[in-house]
Each structure stands twice: as structure tokens, then as C-alpha cells.
Design an enzyme around this catalytic site. Structure first.
Site, PDB file in Angstrom:
ATOM      1  CB  SER A  19      -0.969  -0.008   1.181  1.00 35.94           C
ATOM      2  OG  SER A  19      -1.929  -1.018   0.981  1.00 35.94           O
ATOM      3  CB  THR A  42      -4.107  -4.707   6.169  1.00 29.89           C
ATOM      4  OG1 THR A  42      -4.120  -5.964   5.513  1.00 29.89           O
ATOM      5  CG2 THR A  42      -2.774  -4.504   6.874  1.00 29.89           C
ATOM      6  CE  LYS A  65      -8.818  -5.866   5.450  1.00 33.89           C
ATOM      7  NZ  LYS A  65      -9.066  -6.456   4.135  1.00 33.89           N
ATOM      8  CG  ASN A  86     -10.662  -1.460   3.114  1.00 31.64           C
ATOM      9  OD1 ASN A  86     -11.553  -0.633   3.148  1.00 31.64           O
ATOM     10  ND2 ASN A  86     -10.061  -1.815   1.999  1.00 31.64           N
ATOM     11  CG  ASN A 119     -17.189 -21.172   3.609  1.00 28.67           C
ATOM     12  OD1 ASN A 119     -16.089 -20.896   3.119  1.00 28.67           O
ATOM     13  ND2 ASN A 119     -17.416 -21.163   4.912  1.00 28.67           N
ATOM     14  CE  LYS A 130     -17.060 -19.971   9.883  1.00 27.25           C
ATOM     15  NZ  LYS A 130     -15.614 -19.826   9.766  1.00 27.25           N
TER      16      LYS A 130
HETATM   17  P1  NDP Z   1     -10.932 -15.183   6.320  1.00 24.18           P
HETATM   18  O1  NDP Z   1     -10.007 -15.863   7.249  1.00 24.18           O
HETATM   19  O2  NDP Z   1     -11.911 -14.198   6.823  1.00 24.18           O
HETATM   20  O3  NDP Z   1     -11.810 -16.324   5.546  1.00 24.18           O
HETATM   21  C1  NDP Z   1     -11.175 -17.442   5.018  1.00 24.18           C
HETATM   22  C2  NDP Z   1     -12.160 -18.250   4.146  1.00 24.18           C
HETATM   23  O4  NDP Z   1     -11.413 -19.244   3.451  1.00 24.18           O
HETATM   24  C3  NDP Z   1     -13.247 -18.969   4.907  1.00 24.18           C
HETATM   25  O5  NDP Z   1     -14.403 -19.002   4.118  1.00 24.18           O
HETATM   26  C4  NDP Z   1     -12.650 -20.379   5.084  1.00 24.18           C
HETATM   27  O6  NDP Z   1     -13.619 -21.372   5.221  1.00 24.18           O
HETATM   28  C5  NDP Z   1     -11.948 -20.537   3.760  1.00 24.18           C
HETATM   29  N1  NDP Z   1     -10.824 -21.478   3.765  1.00 24.18           N
HETATM   30  C6  NDP Z   1      -9.657 -21.360   4.472  1.00 24.18           C
HETATM   31  N2  NDP Z   1      -8.831 -22.380   4.162  1.00 24.18           N
HETATM   32  C7  NDP Z   1      -9.464 -23.156   3.246  1.00 24.18           C
HETATM   33  C8  NDP Z   1      -9.129 -24.338   2.537  1.00 24.18           C
HETATM   34  N3  NDP Z   1      -7.942 -24.957   2.728  1.00 24.18           N
HETATM   35  N4  NDP Z   1     -10.016 -24.834   1.645  1.00 24.18           N
HETATM   36  C9  NDP Z   1     -11.200 -24.232   1.442  1.00 24.18           C
HETATM   37  N5  NDP Z   1     -11.597 -23.097   2.097  1.00 24.18           N
HETATM   38  C10 NDP Z   1     -10.735 -22.563   2.982  1.00 24.18           C
HETATM   39  O7  NDP Z   1     -10.007 -14.570   5.159  1.00 24.18           O
HETATM   40  P2  NDP Z   1     -10.336 -13.313   4.243  1.00 24.18           P
HETATM   41  O8  NDP Z   1     -11.754 -13.428   3.810  1.00 24.18           O
HETATM   42  O9  NDP Z   1      -9.903 -12.062   4.910  1.00 24.18           O
HETATM   43  O10 NDP Z   1      -9.323 -13.508   2.990  1.00 24.18           O
HETATM   44  C11 NDP Z   1      -9.585 -14.469   1.977  1.00 24.18           C
HETATM   45  C12 NDP Z   1      -8.589 -14.289   0.826  1.00 24.18           C
HETATM   46  O11 NDP Z   1      -8.797 -13.040   0.171  1.00 24.18           O
HETATM   47  C13 NDP Z   1      -7.118 -14.319   1.240  1.00 24.18           C
HETATM   48  O12 NDP Z   1      -6.401 -15.082   0.279  1.00 24.18           O
HETATM   49  C14 NDP Z   1      -6.689 -12.859   1.159  1.00 24.18           C
HETATM   50  O13 NDP Z   1      -5.319 -12.731   0.853  1.00 24.18           O
HETATM   51  C15 NDP Z   1      -7.564 -12.371  -0.002  1.00 24.18           C
HETATM   52  N6  NDP Z   1      -7.786 -10.909   0.017  1.00 24.18           N
HETATM   53  C16 NDP Z   1      -7.306 -10.173  -1.042  1.00 24.18           C
HETATM   54  C17 NDP Z   1      -7.494  -8.811  -1.080  1.00 24.18           C
HETATM   55  C18 NDP Z   1      -6.940  -8.035  -2.239  1.00 24.18           C
HETATM   56  O14 NDP Z   1      -6.958  -6.787  -2.194  1.00 24.18           O
HETATM   57  N7  NDP Z   1      -6.498  -8.655  -3.301  1.00 24.18           N
HETATM   58  C19 NDP Z   1      -8.223  -8.093  -0.009  1.00 24.18           C
HETATM   59  C20 NDP Z   1      -8.726  -8.969   1.038  1.00 24.18           C
HETATM   60  C21 NDP Z   1      -8.498 -10.330   1.031  1.00 24.18           C
HETATM   61  P3  NDP Z   1     -14.263 -21.776   6.662  1.00 24.18           P
HETATM   62  O15 NDP Z   1     -15.377 -20.797   6.888  1.00 24.18           O
HETATM   63  O16 NDP Z   1     -14.732 -23.160   6.490  1.00 24.18           O
HETATM   64  O17 NDP Z   1     -13.144 -21.647   7.682  1.00 24.18           O
END
Ligand code: NDP
Length: 279
Positions: free
Chosen positions: A18, A63, A67, A88, A152, A157
Site C-alpha cells: 500500500s 489490514t 478490520k 479497511n 464454503n 457460514k
Molecule cells: P478469512 O479468514 O476471513 O476467511 C477465510 C475463508 O477461506 C473462509 O471461508 C474459510 O472457510 C476458507 N478457507 C480457508 N482455508 C481453506 C481451505 N484450505 N479450503 C477451502 N476453504 C478454505 O479470510 P479473508 O476473507 O480475509 O481472505 C480471503 C482471501 O482473500 C485471502 O487469500 C486474502 O489474501 C484475499 N484478500 C485479497 C485482497 C486483495 O486486495 N487482493 C483483499 C482482502 C483479502 P471456513 O469458513 O470453512 O473456515
């Protein structure tokens, strides 16, 4: 005169792109400002924000992992931040602390404007139901897709997010599934899971992809993620989340400065730098 001060607050923070993005925005938009990374202790987010405001700070990006705390701290919220349950971007003005969430609008801007893929009338699949998926919900529905399917690992969820989606749209066909039950093809598949961080991919049937599918991974890296490798093997069009990162920053910049920076140019430069880092 000292330039206006902005920060991105996180823990860790040294990896954040950023500061480089906002410095380039400021240069190209002829804005005098200073933007730095700011490490907050894990138990010290509110104090870090308070100290920055007292020192005259004008705004902050927020970040991981803060958040939700930023959402709780804001004295006013945009509709998309309220629906996302996460903030954010903070803007400090006249004792007010305005909280916004620009992640989802950044995602949509990257798909629609930069990739040139309209979402209107499309069959969209959103993988994941965490913070990033919640932030994407309203901006995606505002594009009026024909269907939005949320899948999911933890089905409950996805079902909770589905209920929220139902309160936001009456025209979109809304469904929630676990990954294994997805069989039909989609026009756009957005990976908002964090599986890519560990180079994993949700267990998806090949049939969800077709030659015209846009597969979008919110994560970005120099090399394609496991999700994008799977999508490419099925002939889908692939795009990573670097553009989302740049576009969410552009929305924050516009909120703070009232000026829209040339985000497409900065994205091209960031992409070149990312590719060069791999060589
Ligand atoms: P969270 O921790 O809030 O959510 C994670 C999600 O991923 C949940 O739905 C979880 O499922 C699922 N999950 C985790 N591991 C696995 C797996 N091995 N297989 C399947 N599902 C899985 O994370 P965020 O929502 O904050 O971030 C998600 C992604 O988005 C990250 O990769 C992050 O880097 C990216 N991101 C990118 C941004 C950008 O500007 N490009 C901005 C914000 C995020 P469950 O509910 O079952 O645990």
C-alpha cells in the site's frame, strides 16, 4: 507545510504494497501527501489509531488482523462497511472517524473495468464466506448478476451469508452450497477463500469451469495460485487479485483526496514489478 499524513495499519505490515501504491497515486495525481506502513501491537489497535489522529493523521487503511476492530472503532460507517462488518479505510475529519470498506468495490472495479467482464445477468460463484467474501457481497449484487451462488467449506457460514444476500437483493437467484455439491458451470468464479495462501484449492468439480468462465483469485502472487492453475487446466480465463488491491486503494485515495488516481497505469506498473521479482 507538512504534507497530509496517511498510514496502513496492520500486524505484520512490512510486506504491505500500500505505501508504494499510494506514493505512486500521489505522484501521478499531483497530491502532496505522506503514506507509511504502521505496525500496531496485536492488543493495541485503538491506541495506535488514537495516537495517529492526535498527531494530525488524516486517514488510514486497515489490514489484517484489525478490520473488525476498525469497524467497531468507527463513529460512522458506509453502507458497504456496515454490511461487510469490517472496515479497511478510515477517514478522520472534525472529530469524526468515518469507516468504509473498499475491498469489494475494488474487486468489482477490477473485474468490470480492468478485465472488461460485465457481471450483469451472469452466473456468479463466490467461494468462501469469510471477511473478503462478506465485503464483496453488496458490490457484487449491485452489478445485478442473474445468479449468485455462495460455497464454503463450512456450509453454515455460506448459509448465513446467503440470508444476508437475500435481504439485499430480490432479483438475483441466490443459493448456498458446500463445494462437493457444485456441478453446474459458472460465468464468473471468485475465490475468496484463503486456501491459496497454503497453495491449496477448494475441491471443485471440473464441470464448474467452461471456456468462457472468468476465474478470479483474490490472492495474488508472482506465480499462478493453485486455484488459477486448476482453472487454466480447464480452459478458463484467469485473473489474480493484484488489480483488486490497486482498485481498493484507489477507492480509499478518492475518499480521502476527492481525486481519482490513474489506477490502471499503477496496476500495469505493479504487475511488471511483480513479474520482474520472479525473474
Ligand atoms: P478469512 O479468514 O476471513 O476467511 C477465510 C475463508 O477461506 C473462509 O471461508 C474459510 O472457510 C476458507 N478457507 C480457508 N482455508 C481453506 C481451505 N484450505 N479450503 C477451502 N476453504 C478454505 O479470510 P479473508 O476473507 O480475509 O481472505 C480471503 C482471501 O482473500 C485471502 O487469500 C486474502 O489474501 C484475499 N484478500 C485479497 C485482497 C486483495 O486486495 N487482493 C483483499 C482482502 C483479502 P471456513 O469458513 O470453512 O473456515
Amino acid at each position: 507545510m507538512k504534507p497530509d499524513q496517511y498510514v496502513v495499519i496492520g500486524n505484520p505490515i512490512s510486506h504491505s504494497k500500500s505505501p508504494a501504491i499510494h506514493a505512486r497515486f500521489a505522484e501521478l495525481a499531483a497530491q502532496q501527501l505522506d503514506y507509511q506502513g504502521l505496525l500496531a501491537p496485536l492488543d493495541g489497535f485503538a491506541k495506535t489509531v488514537h495516537d495517529f489522529v492526535v498527531a494530525g493523521g488524516k486517514g488510514a487503511n486497515v489490514t489484517l488482523p484489525f478490520k473488525l476492530e476498525a469497524f467497531a472503532l468507527a463513529t460512522e460507517l458506509s453502507e458497504r462497511a456496515r454490511i461487510a462488518g469490517a472496515v479497511n479505510t478510515l477517514k478522520f475529519e472534525s472529530g469524526r472517524m468515518y469507516g468504509d470498506n473498499t475491498d469489494g468495490i475494488g474487486l468489482v472495479a477490477d473485474i468490470v473495468r480492468n478485465a472488461g467482464v460485465s457481471l450483469r445477468g451472469k452466473r456468479v460463484l463466490l467461494l468462501g464466506a469469510g471477511g473478503a467474501a462478506r465485503g464483496a457481497l453488496l458490490p457484487l449484487l449491485q452489478e445485478q448478476p442473474a445468479t449468485l451462488t455462495i460455497a464454503n467449506r463450512t456450509l453454515t457460514k455460506a448459509q448465513d451469508l446467503l440470508e444476508q444476500a437475500k435481504s439485499l437483493s430480490t432479483s438475483c437467484d441466490l443459493q448456498a452450497y458446500c463445494f462437493a455439491d457444485l456441478q453446474q458451470p459458472f460465468d464468473v468464479i471468485i475465490n475468496a477463500t484463503s486456501a491459496s495462501i497454503s497453495d491449496e484449492v477448494p475441491p471443485l468439480a471440473d464441470t464448474v469451469f467452461c471456456k468462457t468462465t472468468l476465474a478470479y483469485d483474490m490472492m495474488y502472487a508472482a506465480a499462478p495460485t493453485a486455484f488459477l492453475r486448476l482453472a487454466a487446466s480447464q480452459g478458463a480465463l484467469c485473473r489474480d487479485g493484484l488489480g483488486m488491491l490497486v482498485e481498493q486503494a484507489a477507492e480509499a485515495f478518492a475518499l480521502w483526496r476527492g481525486v481519482r488516481p490513474p489506477s490502471a497505469q499503477v496496476l500495469t506498473e505493479m504487475r511488471a514489478a511483480l513479474q520482474a521479482s520472479q525473474e
